[in-house]
Design a protein around this motif. Sequence first.
Motif, PDB file in Angstrom:
ATOM      1  N   ARG A 189       0.833  -1.206   0.000  1.00  0.00           N
ATOM      2  CA  ARG A 189       0.000   0.000   0.000  1.00  0.00           C
ATOM      3  C   ARG A 189       0.863   1.250   0.000  1.00  0.00           C
ATOM      4  O   ARG A 189       1.939   1.295   0.588  1.00  0.00           O
ATOM      5  CB  ARG A 189      -0.911   0.014   1.218  1.00  0.00           C
ATOM      6  CG  ARG A 189      -2.030  -0.964   1.086  1.00  0.00           C
ATOM      7  CD  ARG A 189      -3.055  -0.904   2.163  1.00  0.00           C
ATOM      8  NE  ARG A 189      -2.935   0.186   3.113  1.00  0.00           N
ATOM      9  CZ  ARG A 189      -3.622   0.259   4.231  1.00  0.00           C
ATOM     10  NH1 ARG A 189      -4.464  -0.706   4.536  1.00  0.00           N
ATOM     11  NH2 ARG A 189      -3.481   1.259   5.037  1.00  0.00           N
ATOM     12  N   SER A 190       0.379   2.273  -0.647  1.00  0.00           N
ATOM     13  CA  SER A 190       1.098   3.541  -0.710  1.00  0.00           C
ATOM     14  C   SER A 190       0.815   4.358   0.549  1.00  0.00           C
ATOM     15  O   SER A 190      -0.325   4.441   1.009  1.00  0.00           O
ATOM     16  CB  SER A 190       0.644   4.314  -1.941  1.00  0.00           C
ATOM     17  OG  SER A 190       1.285   5.555  -1.988  1.00  0.00           O
ATOM     18  N   VAL A 191       1.859   4.961   1.084  1.00  0.00           N
ATOM     19  CA  VAL A 191       1.714   5.763   2.294  1.00  0.00           C
ATOM     20  C   VAL A 191       1.323   7.197   1.949  1.00  0.00           C
ATOM     21  O   VAL A 191       0.502   7.802   2.622  1.00  0.00           O
ATOM     22  CB  VAL A 191       3.025   5.744   3.115  1.00  0.00           C
ATOM     23  CG1 VAL A 191       2.913   6.626   4.345  1.00  0.00           C
ATOM     24  CG2 VAL A 191       3.370   4.330   3.513  1.00  0.00           C
ATOM     25  N   ASP A 204       4.085  14.089  -2.631  1.00  0.00           N
ATOM     26  CA  ASP A 204       5.523  13.929  -2.831  1.00  0.00           C
ATOM     27  C   ASP A 204       6.091  15.018  -3.726  1.00  0.00           C
ATOM     28  O   ASP A 204       7.164  15.561  -3.460  1.00  0.00           O
ATOM     29  CB  ASP A 204       5.829  12.560  -3.431  1.00  0.00           C
ATOM     30  CG  ASP A 204       5.532  11.427  -2.480  1.00  0.00           C
ATOM     31  OD1 ASP A 204       5.444  11.676  -1.262  1.00  0.00           O
ATOM     32  OD2 ASP A 204       5.368  10.289  -2.964  1.00  0.00           O
ATOM     33  N   ALA A 205       5.374  15.366  -4.782  1.00  0.00           N
ATOM     34  CA  ALA A 205       5.828  16.416  -5.691  1.00  0.00           C
ATOM     35  C   ALA A 205       5.840  17.770  -4.992  1.00  0.00           C
ATOM     36  O   ALA A 205       6.788  18.549  -5.145  1.00  0.00           O
ATOM     37  CB  ALA A 205       4.931  16.468  -6.916  1.00  0.00           C
ATOM     38  N   GLY A 206       4.808  18.058  -4.221  1.00  0.00           N
ATOM     39  CA  GLY A 206       4.769  19.330  -3.492  1.00  0.00           C
ATOM     40  C   GLY A 206       5.848  19.420  -2.432  1.00  0.00           C
ATOM     41  O   GLY A 206       6.488  20.460  -2.264  1.00  0.00           O
ATOM     42  N   LEU A 207       6.073  18.318  -1.741  1.00  0.00           N
ATOM     43  CA  LEU A 207       7.109  18.305  -0.708  1.00  0.00           C
ATOM     44  C   LEU A 207       8.497  18.490  -1.312  1.00  0.00           C
ATOM     45  O   LEU A 207       9.294  19.298  -0.811  1.00  0.00           O
ATOM     46  CB  LEU A 207       7.045  16.993   0.081  1.00  0.00           C
ATOM     47  CG  LEU A 207       8.050  16.857   1.219  1.00  0.00           C
ATOM     48  CD1 LEU A 207       7.743  17.865   2.311  1.00  0.00           C
ATOM     49  CD2 LEU A 207       8.027  15.450   1.762  1.00  0.00           C
TER      50      LEU A 207
END
Length: 82
Positions: A7-9, A15-18
Amino acid sequence: MLQFLQRSVTSSRFDAGLSRYVSFLAAALLLVLGFYKLVRMPLNEFQLLCGILLLFLVAMQFVVIGLITPLSMKAAEKQSRR
């Protein structure tokens, strides 16, 4: 159990914004700390000019990375949907 581990967290948008904001923060931090350290060094004019140019070049690389990363994440997401 295997489905639970796959599963994706986080989402790709998060992720892109971070990564975007981290790279912009790194560029700003590099400029501030770099100028702080350059002023304290006993440098002649040529060395100071080279140091300032190198600081700007590396900071601009971080800015470009911050601008490109969300675009590449979107392109990878579109390609994975196909």
